[in-house]
Design an enzyme around this catalytic site. Structure first.
Site, PDB file in Angstrom:
ATOM      1  N   ASP A 157       0.926  -1.093  -0.025  1.00  0.00           N
ATOM      2  CA  ASP A 157      -0.017  -0.075  -0.048  1.00  0.00           C
ATOM      3  C   ASP A 157       0.922   1.270  -0.104  1.00  0.00           C
ATOM      4  O   ASP A 157       0.525   2.177  -0.631  1.00  0.00           O
ATOM      5  CB  ASP A 157      -0.970   0.028   1.319  1.00  0.00           C
ATOM      6  CG  ASP A 157      -1.783  -1.409   1.391  1.00  0.00           C
ATOM      7  OD1 ASP A 157      -2.510  -1.608   0.521  1.00  0.00           O
ATOM      8  OD2 ASP A 157      -1.620  -2.039   2.262  1.00  0.00           O
ATOM      9  N   HIS A 185      -5.035  -3.106   6.579  1.00  0.00           N
ATOM     10  CA  HIS A 185      -4.563  -3.445   5.000  1.00  0.00           C
ATOM     11  C   HIS A 185      -6.010  -3.687   4.246  1.00  0.00           C
ATOM     12  O   HIS A 185      -6.471  -5.015   4.190  1.00  0.00           O
ATOM     13  CB  HIS A 185      -3.571  -4.568   4.653  1.00  0.00           C
ATOM     14  CG  HIS A 185      -3.720  -5.118   3.233  1.00  0.00           C
ATOM     15  ND1 HIS A 185      -3.196  -4.228   2.283  1.00  0.00           N
ATOM     16  CD2 HIS A 185      -4.009  -6.177   2.720  1.00  0.00           C
ATOM     17  CE1 HIS A 185      -3.185  -5.083   1.034  1.00  0.00           C
ATOM     18  NE2 HIS A 185      -3.795  -5.946   1.254  1.00  0.00           N
TER      19      HIS A 185
HETATM   20  P1  NAX Z   1      -2.719 -18.132  -4.355  1.00  0.00           P
HETATM   21  O1  NAX Z   1      -4.138 -18.701  -4.187  1.00  0.00           O
HETATM   22  O2  NAX Z   1      -2.085 -18.180  -5.681  1.00  0.00           O
HETATM   23  O3  NAX Z   1      -1.840 -18.905  -3.501  1.00  0.00           O
HETATM   24  C1  NAX Z   1      -2.160 -19.240  -2.165  1.00  0.00           C
HETATM   25  C2  NAX Z   1      -1.396 -20.498  -1.702  1.00  0.00           C
HETATM   26  O4  NAX Z   1      -1.656 -20.664  -0.505  1.00  0.00           O
HETATM   27  C3  NAX Z   1      -2.075 -21.631  -2.656  1.00  0.00           C
HETATM   28  O5  NAX Z   1      -1.196 -22.541  -3.135  1.00  0.00           O
HETATM   29  C4  NAX Z   1      -2.727 -22.483  -1.506  1.00  0.00           C
HETATM   30  O6  NAX Z   1      -2.759 -23.809  -1.683  1.00  0.00           O
HETATM   31  C5  NAX Z   1      -1.913 -22.039  -0.422  1.00  0.00           C
HETATM   32  N1  NAX Z   1      -2.358 -22.338   1.110  1.00  0.00           N
HETATM   33  C6  NAX Z   1      -3.685 -22.198   1.424  1.00  0.00           C
HETATM   34  N2  NAX Z   1      -4.013 -22.514   2.631  1.00  0.00           N
HETATM   35  C7  NAX Z   1      -2.803 -23.026   3.118  1.00  0.00           C
HETATM   36  C8  NAX Z   1      -2.092 -23.220   4.389  1.00  0.00           C
HETATM   37  N3  NAX Z   1      -3.400 -23.432   5.499  1.00  0.00           N
HETATM   38  N4  NAX Z   1      -1.082 -23.561   4.439  1.00  0.00           N
HETATM   39  C9  NAX Z   1      -0.045 -23.509   3.486  1.00  0.00           C
HETATM   40  N5  NAX Z   1      -0.591 -23.181   2.322  1.00  0.00           N
HETATM   41  C10 NAX Z   1      -1.713 -22.732   2.060  1.00  0.00           C
HETATM   42  O7  NAX Z   1      -2.868 -16.543  -3.838  1.00  0.00           O
HETATM   43  P2  NAX Z   1      -1.673 -15.461  -3.968  1.00  0.00           P
HETATM   44  O8  NAX Z   1      -2.045 -14.652  -5.022  1.00  0.00           O
HETATM   45  O9  NAX Z   1      -0.362 -16.116  -3.802  1.00  0.00           O
HETATM   46  O10 NAX Z   1      -2.046 -14.444  -2.662  1.00  0.00           O
HETATM   47  C11 NAX Z   1      -1.589 -15.081  -1.292  1.00  0.00           C
HETATM   48  C12 NAX Z   1      -2.290 -14.135  -0.105  1.00  0.00           C
HETATM   49  O11 NAX Z   1      -1.927 -12.955  -0.128  1.00  0.00           O
HETATM   50  C13 NAX Z   1      -3.908 -13.857  -0.291  1.00  0.00           C
HETATM   51  O12 NAX Z   1      -4.425 -14.092   1.046  1.00  0.00           O
HETATM   52  C14 NAX Z   1      -3.859 -12.433  -0.835  1.00  0.00           C
HETATM   53  O13 NAX Z   1      -5.253 -11.783  -0.494  1.00  0.00           O
HETATM   54  C15 NAX Z   1      -2.816 -11.853  -0.183  1.00  0.00           C
HETATM   55  N6  NAX Z   1      -2.443 -10.541  -0.696  1.00  0.00           N
HETATM   56  C16 NAX Z   1      -2.152  -9.651   0.384  1.00  0.00           C
HETATM   57  C17 NAX Z   1      -1.396  -8.560   0.000  1.00  0.00           C
HETATM   58  C18 NAX Z   1      -0.895  -7.450   1.316  1.00  0.00           C
HETATM   59  O14 NAX Z   1      -0.272  -6.319   0.790  1.00  0.00           O
HETATM   60  N7  NAX Z   1      -0.957  -7.820   2.452  1.00  0.00           N
HETATM   61  C19 NAX Z   1      -1.568  -7.899  -1.338  1.00  0.00           C
HETATM   62  C20 NAX Z   1      -1.318  -9.228  -2.400  1.00  0.00           C
HETATM   63  C21 NAX Z   1      -2.438 -10.251  -1.965  1.00  0.00           C
HETATM   64  O15 NAX Z   1      -3.635  -9.830  -2.346  1.00  0.00           O
END
Ligand code: NAX
Length: 329
Positions: A157, A185
């Site tokens: 952000d 966030h």
């Molecule tokens: P993806 O859906 O591509 O990847 C998430 C991965 O996490 C998947 O491979 C899934 O199998 C795995 N996963 C789910 N539960 C799990 C667990 N209990 N233990 C280990 N792995 C697990 O999402 P991606 O685009 O990589 O985003 C990941 C996260 O970042 C999301 O929650 C998203 O909302 C968040 N974000 C946060 C941001 C921030 O600034 N704080 C910005 C970017 C993003 O939106």
């Protein structure tokens, strides 16, 4: 020296963007060797294993070892830096309470596993959303680990805010400093330009030259553009922010470890600073000194800024109440 770094959700999009930059030395510099521990759920293991094969093919000199697992205890064993990226996304018809509960089911056990297995000085960065409250849940579950070691990513952000301010003023982004994010966030976040400088000059002066109504521009253009940038990226790109999120994660952890020479932003535990209730993980203007985040003190937000901070903090309080009602913190 070798640093052990655990990345959860390593088979996902942000994980994929993070791994190669870490292995290339962007996080800890060209001298520090790294050991990667990739945690996934069973459905995500193949993707993480594929990334591990590609890491081998990168022949990275700094990469000592990669392990892929779906067992949290194994993933966090000896962990110095934990990047908690994997989270449960909001599904169709899912209410906010359901989302918080589903993520508590992830971040609570991971907090326990960190407390039981990680290195004594572990530093945790939560990226997975809702990041602030997920960090709160992990911290509350990690008995014996100080809450100061749990942070939530708001650097993306801040990077977005600095970039938008630079664009508005026709300045290089490297000239723009001190644009902290306050609060959650989420769409309620408050990107604060009141202390910003552009090439050492107060941004307020440059903005007053550029816009007749600076507050109007902040309210109708700058703040919504920054706060809703994630949605804009999804609309244009057809997929959520990935490389920029990984980049911000690198910025956050690198600054935490190596220190800052100026302000940045991070979701850190409140001790009541600026009226933010004790214990909340809230984004503040921070500096990193001697490996610890310190909230910048002595700022005096005006009534307009304070109202925005208060609104975002109220949302964090609501999220905490919701997880408290579930008996989670
Ligand atoms: P993806 O859906 O591509 O990847 C998430 C991965 O996490 C998947 O491979 C899934 O199998 C795995 N996963 C789910 N539960 C799990 C667990 N209990 N233990 C280990 N792995 C697990 O999402 P991606 O685009 O990589 O985003 C990941 C996260 O970042 C999301 O929650 C998203 O909302 C968040 N974000 C946060 C941001 C921030 O600034 N704080 C910005 C970017 C993003 O939106």
């Amino acid at each position: 020296m070798t640093t052990t770094i655990t990345i959860t959700g390593a088979g996902g999009q942000i994980g994929y963007a993070l791994l190669f930059r870490i292995a290339a030395g962007d996080l800890l510099g060209p001298e520090e060797k790294v050991r990667l521990r990739l945690l996934e759920i069973p459905q995500g293991l193949k993707s993480a294993e594929g990334a591990a094969l590609e890491l081998q093919d990168g022949a990275f000199g700094l990469l000592e070892d990669v392990e892929v697992t779906d067992a949290a205890d194994t993933a966090f064993a000896g962990c110095d830096l934990a990047l908690l990226v994997g989270a449960r996304p909001r599904g169709p018809g899912m209410e906010r309470g359901d989302l918080l509960a589903a993520n508590a089911g992830i971040f609570g056990p991971q907090g326990v596993a960190i407390a039981e297995n990680a290195a004594p000085g572990v530093r945790v960065t939560v990226v997975g959303n809702p990041a602030n409250t997920n960090a709160l849940i992990a911290a509350a579950s990690a008995e014996g680990v100080p809450a100061e070691r749990f942070t939530a990513l708001t650097r993306l952000d801040e990077n977005r805010a600095r970039a938008q301010l630079a664009l508005a003023l026709g300045a290089p982004v490297s000239d723009v400093r001190r644009v902290p994010i306050w609060g959650n966030h989420s769409a309620t976040q408050f990107p604060d330009v009141s202390h910003a400088t552009v090439a050492g000059r107060p941004a307020s002066e440059a903005l007053a030259e550029r816009f007749d109504d600076v507050t109007g521009w902040l309210e109708s253009s700058f703040i919504p553009r920054v706060a809703k940038r994630g949605a804009e990226i999804i609309e244009v790109r057809g997929s959520s922010s990935v490389a920029s999120a990984a980049n911000a994660t690198i910025d956050h952890v690198r600054d935490w470890v190596h220190g800052t020479d100026d302000w940045t932003s991070a979701g850190v535990v409140s001790h009541g600073e600026y009226g933010v209730p004790d214990g909340l993980i809230c984004s503040f203007p921070v500096r990193s000194i001697d490996g610890q985040w310190q909230i910048v003190d002595g700022l005096e937000p005006d009534a307009w800024a304070q109202a925005r901070i208060d609104a975002s903090v109220a949302e964090l309080v609501e999220e905490r109440e919701a997880v408290r009602a579930l008996g989670l913190v």
